[in-house]
Scaffold this motif. Sequence first.
Motif, PDB file in Angstrom:
ATOM      1  N   ALA A 152       0.835  -1.204   0.000  1.00  0.00           N
ATOM      2  CA  ALA A 152       0.000   0.000   0.000  1.00  0.00           C
ATOM      3  C   ALA A 152       0.871   1.255   0.000  1.00  0.00           C
ATOM      4  O   ALA A 152       0.581   2.223  -0.711  1.00  0.00           O
ATOM      5  CB  ALA A 152      -0.926   0.003   1.220  1.00  0.00           C
ATOM      6  N   ASP A 153       1.964   1.240   0.795  1.00  0.00           N
ATOM      7  CA  ASP A 153       2.884   2.375   0.792  1.00  0.00           C
ATOM      8  C   ASP A 153       3.456   2.602  -0.605  1.00  0.00           C
ATOM      9  O   ASP A 153       3.514   3.732  -1.110  1.00  0.00           O
ATOM     10  CB  ASP A 153       4.048   2.128   1.767  1.00  0.00           C
ATOM     11  CG  ASP A 153       3.596   1.997   3.211  1.00  0.00           C
ATOM     12  OD1 ASP A 153       2.550   2.569   3.557  1.00  0.00           O
ATOM     13  OD2 ASP A 153       4.298   1.312   3.976  1.00  0.00           O
ATOM     14  N   ARG A 154       3.881   1.520  -1.227  1.00  0.00           N
ATOM     15  CA  ARG A 154       4.493   1.627  -2.555  1.00  0.00           C
ATOM     16  C   ARG A 154       3.480   2.116  -3.583  1.00  0.00           C
ATOM     17  O   ARG A 154       3.826   2.853  -4.515  1.00  0.00           O
ATOM     18  CB  ARG A 154       5.074   0.269  -2.968  1.00  0.00           C
ATOM     19  CG  ARG A 154       6.182  -0.224  -2.038  1.00  0.00           C
ATOM     20  CD  ARG A 154       6.709  -1.592  -2.482  1.00  0.00           C
ATOM     21  NE  ARG A 154       7.490  -2.211  -1.424  1.00  0.00           N
ATOM     22  CZ  ARG A 154       8.772  -1.905  -1.177  1.00  0.00           C
ATOM     23  NH1 ARG A 154       9.396  -1.007  -1.912  1.00  0.00           N
ATOM     24  NH2 ARG A 154       9.413  -2.513  -0.190  1.00  0.00           N
ATOM     25  N   LEU A 155       2.208   1.714  -3.419  1.00  0.00           N
ATOM     26  CA  LEU A 155       1.185   2.149  -4.351  1.00  0.00           C
ATOM     27  C   LEU A 155       0.968   3.661  -4.249  1.00  0.00           C
ATOM     28  O   LEU A 155       0.809   4.347  -5.259  1.00  0.00           O
ATOM     29  CB  LEU A 155      -0.130   1.418  -4.074  1.00  0.00           C
ATOM     30  CG  LEU A 155      -1.315   1.812  -4.966  1.00  0.00           C
ATOM     31  CD1 LEU A 155      -1.022   1.530  -6.426  1.00  0.00           C
ATOM     32  CD2 LEU A 155      -2.582   1.102  -4.522  1.00  0.00           C
TER      33      LEU A 155
ATOM     34  N   THR B 162      -9.801   7.941  13.324  1.00  0.00           N
ATOM     35  CA  THR B 162     -10.472   6.656  13.255  1.00  0.00           C
ATOM     36  C   THR B 162     -10.186   6.001  11.907  1.00  0.00           C
ATOM     37  O   THR B 162     -10.745   6.378  10.886  1.00  0.00           O
ATOM     38  CB  THR B 162     -11.995   6.824  13.445  1.00  0.00           C
ATOM     39  OG1 THR B 162     -12.480   7.803  12.531  1.00  0.00           O
ATOM     40  CG2 THR B 162     -12.304   7.275  14.858  1.00  0.00           C
ATOM     41  N   THR B 163      -9.307   5.018  11.922  1.00  0.00           N
ATOM     42  CA  THR B 163      -8.875   4.375  10.678  1.00  0.00           C
ATOM     43  C   THR B 163     -10.012   3.630  10.005  1.00  0.00           C
ATOM     44  O   THR B 163     -10.041   3.501   8.783  1.00  0.00           O
ATOM     45  CB  THR B 163      -7.723   3.393  10.952  1.00  0.00           C
ATOM     46  OG1 THR B 163      -8.159   2.411  11.904  1.00  0.00           O
ATOM     47  CG2 THR B 163      -6.522   4.120  11.513  1.00  0.00           C
ATOM     48  N   ALA B 164     -10.987   3.146  10.792  1.00  0.00           N
ATOM     49  CA  ALA B 164     -12.077   2.373  10.205  1.00  0.00           C
ATOM     50  C   ALA B 164     -12.896   3.213   9.243  1.00  0.00           C
ATOM     51  O   ALA B 164     -13.386   2.727   8.232  1.00  0.00           O
ATOM     52  CB  ALA B 164     -12.977   1.811  11.296  1.00  0.00           C
ATOM     53  N   SER B 165     -13.052   4.516   9.536  1.00  0.00           N
ATOM     54  CA  SER B 165     -13.863   5.359   8.670  1.00  0.00           C
ATOM     55  C   SER B 165     -13.037   6.056   7.605  1.00  0.00           C
ATOM     56  O   SER B 165     -13.575   6.674   6.707  1.00  0.00           O
ATOM     57  CB  SER B 165     -14.588   6.423   9.505  1.00  0.00           C
ATOM     58  OG  SER B 165     -13.654   7.269  10.142  1.00  0.00           O
ATOM     59  N   SER B 166     -11.721   5.961   7.686  1.00  0.00           N
ATOM     60  CA  SER B 166     -10.867   6.711   6.770  1.00  0.00           C
ATOM     61  C   SER B 166     -10.706   6.056   5.408  1.00  0.00           C
ATOM     62  O   SER B 166     -10.677   6.707   4.408  1.00  0.00           O
ATOM     63  CB  SER B 166      -9.478   6.907   7.384  1.00  0.00           C
ATOM     64  OG  SER B 166      -8.612   7.458   6.424  1.00  0.00           O
ATOM     65  N   ARG B 167     -10.551   4.744   5.347  1.00  0.00           N
ATOM     66  CA  ARG B 167     -10.300   3.991   4.120  1.00  0.00           C
ATOM     67  C   ARG B 167      -8.861   4.162   3.596  1.00  0.00           C
ATOM     68  O   ARG B 167      -8.521   3.584   2.581  1.00  0.00           O
ATOM     69  CB  ARG B 167     -11.279   4.381   3.000  1.00  0.00           C
ATOM     70  CG  ARG B 167     -12.750   4.310   3.376  1.00  0.00           C
ATOM     71  CD  ARG B 167     -13.238   2.872   3.424  1.00  0.00           C
ATOM     72  NE  ARG B 167     -14.674   2.832   3.703  1.00  0.00           N
ATOM     73  CZ  ARG B 167     -15.610   2.755   2.762  1.00  0.00           C
ATOM     74  NH1 ARG B 167     -15.268   2.689   1.501  1.00  0.00           N
ATOM     75  NH2 ARG B 167     -16.869   2.730   3.096  1.00  0.00           N
ATOM     76  N   LEU B 168      -8.068   5.005   4.221  1.00  0.00           N
ATOM     77  CA  LEU B 168      -6.667   5.102   3.822  1.00  0.00           C
ATOM     78  C   LEU B 168      -5.952   3.815   4.205  1.00  0.00           C
ATOM     79  O   LEU B 168      -6.347   3.154   5.169  1.00  0.00           O
ATOM     80  CB  LEU B 168      -5.981   6.282   4.512  1.00  0.00           C
ATOM     81  CG  LEU B 168      -6.273   7.669   3.944  1.00  0.00           C
ATOM     82  CD1 LEU B 168      -5.895   8.733   4.944  1.00  0.00           C
ATOM     83  CD2 LEU B 168      -5.518   7.896   2.649  1.00  0.00           C
ATOM     84  N   PRO B 169      -4.898   3.438   3.462  1.00  0.00           N
ATOM     85  CA  PRO B 169      -4.147   2.250   3.867  1.00  0.00           C
ATOM     86  C   PRO B 169      -3.581   2.470   5.260  1.00  0.00           C
ATOM     87  O   PRO B 169      -2.916   3.461   5.524  1.00  0.00           O
ATOM     88  CB  PRO B 169      -3.048   2.138   2.818  1.00  0.00           C
ATOM     89  CG  PRO B 169      -2.944   3.477   2.209  1.00  0.00           C
ATOM     90  CD  PRO B 169      -4.297   4.096   2.299  1.00  0.00           C
TER      91      PRO B 169
ATOM     92  N   LEU C 176      -1.143   5.504   6.660  1.00  0.00           N
ATOM     93  CA  LEU C 176      -1.776   6.459   7.565  1.00  0.00           C
ATOM     94  C   LEU C 176      -1.009   6.567   8.872  1.00  0.00           C
ATOM     95  O   LEU C 176      -0.679   7.659   9.335  1.00  0.00           O
ATOM     96  CB  LEU C 176      -3.207   6.016   7.826  1.00  0.00           C
ATOM     97  CG  LEU C 176      -4.040   6.853   8.782  1.00  0.00           C
ATOM     98  CD1 LEU C 176      -4.334   8.210   8.188  1.00  0.00           C
ATOM     99  CD2 LEU C 176      -5.316   6.133   9.136  1.00  0.00           C
ATOM    100  N   LEU C 177      -0.707   5.431   9.474  1.00  0.00           N
ATOM    101  CA  LEU C 177      -0.017   5.433  10.754  1.00  0.00           C
ATOM    102  C   LEU C 177       1.369   6.054  10.641  1.00  0.00           C
ATOM    103  O   LEU C 177       1.809   6.770  11.540  1.00  0.00           O
ATOM    104  CB  LEU C 177       0.077   4.003  11.301  1.00  0.00           C
ATOM    105  CG  LEU C 177      -1.246   3.385  11.762  1.00  0.00           C
ATOM    106  CD1 LEU C 177      -1.060   1.914  12.101  1.00  0.00           C
ATOM    107  CD2 LEU C 177      -1.803   4.134  12.966  1.00  0.00           C
ATOM    108  N   ARG C 178       2.036   5.790   9.547  1.00  0.00           N
ATOM    109  CA  ARG C 178       3.390   6.342   9.395  1.00  0.00           C
ATOM    110  C   ARG C 178       3.364   7.846   9.204  1.00  0.00           C
ATOM    111  O   ARG C 178       4.192   8.570   9.755  1.00  0.00           O
ATOM    112  CB  ARG C 178       4.095   5.638   8.237  1.00  0.00           C
ATOM    113  CG  ARG C 178       4.549   4.243   8.648  1.00  0.00           C
ATOM    114  CD  ARG C 178       4.905   3.360   7.496  1.00  0.00           C
ATOM    115  NE  ARG C 178       5.115   1.991   7.991  1.00  0.00           N
ATOM    116  CZ  ARG C 178       5.143   0.912   7.257  1.00  0.00           C
ATOM    117  NH1 ARG C 178       4.967   1.005   5.951  1.00  0.00           N
ATOM    118  NH2 ARG C 178       5.341  -0.273   7.795  1.00  0.00           N
ATOM    119  N   LEU C 179       2.415   8.330   8.425  1.00  0.00           N
ATOM    120  CA  LEU C 179       2.322   9.770   8.214  1.00  0.00           C
ATOM    121  C   LEU C 179       1.900  10.499   9.487  1.00  0.00           C
ATOM    122  O   LEU C 179       2.236  11.663   9.683  1.00  0.00           O
ATOM    123  CB  LEU C 179       1.336  10.069   7.084  1.00  0.00           C
ATOM    124  CG  LEU C 179       1.782   9.667   5.679  1.00  0.00           C
ATOM    125  CD1 LEU C 179       0.659   9.861   4.680  1.00  0.00           C
ATOM    126  CD2 LEU C 179       3.016  10.454   5.246  1.00  0.00           C
TER     127      LEU C 179
END
Length: 393
Positions: free
Chosen positions: A64-67, A275-282, A286-289
């Motif tokens: 996902a990061d690479r994408l 809230t990662t569940a509602s974000s849809r980001l990988p 997300l956590l790294r950023l």
Amino acid sequence: MSGPLRRYVNAAIRNRKANTENATAIEAVDGSDAPSRETVEQAISTLEEKLTKAAGGRDRLTDADRLVISQCGKVGEKLLAEGVTAGLSPADETALEAIAIADGTRPPLLIKENAIAPDDPMAGAWADELKSYAKAIAEISPRVGRIDNHGRQLGTGWMIRPGYVVTNRHVAQELSNDPTAPLLELSPLRKATICFGFEADEPKQRPQHAISKIVYCGDKHIDRRNVDLTLLDLAILKLKHTNENDLPSPLPSVLVPSEEMTVGSDLYAIGYPGTTASSRLPQSTLLRLFNDKLGVKRLSPGEIVLGLEGVDNGTKRTIGHDATTLGGSSGSVLLGFDSMGEPKVAGLHFSGYEVRYGPDEIEYRGRNYAHSFAAMPDIIRAVDRAIAEDRPR
């Protein structure tokens, strides 16, 4: 205050809208039709370096990061070839959000002890300006809180009147047995609270204040899967207290005037992205950023990208903005500052980017929108009437 690449992205967004409406096209940015290759490559390099460092090495980046990095590279080539006339897809725009977070263009800055760290490396070009607003931020931050249900984060709220908090209707719907009712009623099965802390690494959690009633809300159900910009996504919650002095005071009643809610104007969101569940980001990206810190208080600077005349919803009370948000930011306060550094309330954030990253594509879900308080005096009057009728006589 846009970063070098961000200026072209925002211009391309507005240019596309102008072409759709047969309006005047956007002029070149800084006299150039397209960014330099150095600007594009530096932006992508910054993103890759941040993700690699956070992951602990290049070999630990996820697919996902690479994408995300790959998608940003493709968008960069499009901007190089087409400049401000580039036909950026919503997915293109969203992929570039990662760069805006990483390079300090749109940083989600941690608030600790009601302040932004002056040496926060993510602050980028915003650092000096935010230092001049430090006093105002210290006064505003304690009045913004995280809304939870049984300890689960729902969104953000802030003191609008003594004893009352404003948030989004779609947040309040989570506290009601019938989310479709015109006037929502607080369910006795919910344990709704707001806490004005939840700062990163705070030594002691601040008190939880119980929410006792929903006293006002937009009268139409908000479907988060299909955002309808004609609807009012606002709700007023009453807090349980024995003395109003137990609660923070309301935010200043001075508003950013409608005529100042123009494209390119700076604004600042204070809330709880997380809230990662509602974000849809990988999740890994997300956590790294966000440095593995979600659901804590942050200030996110940005700009108005669509003014009150630019959002085609007929109500003329909504703007588009590009401050960094996530699920949990719903209900964030948007601020402006005058020339003396004094805060003004711009409005209420209610909808943000939602993206699904799959093996081969990025699916776009939305944009950042907010209600301008100055542009809806009728709603503010209705809020005050509802609060007056609710107060003990």
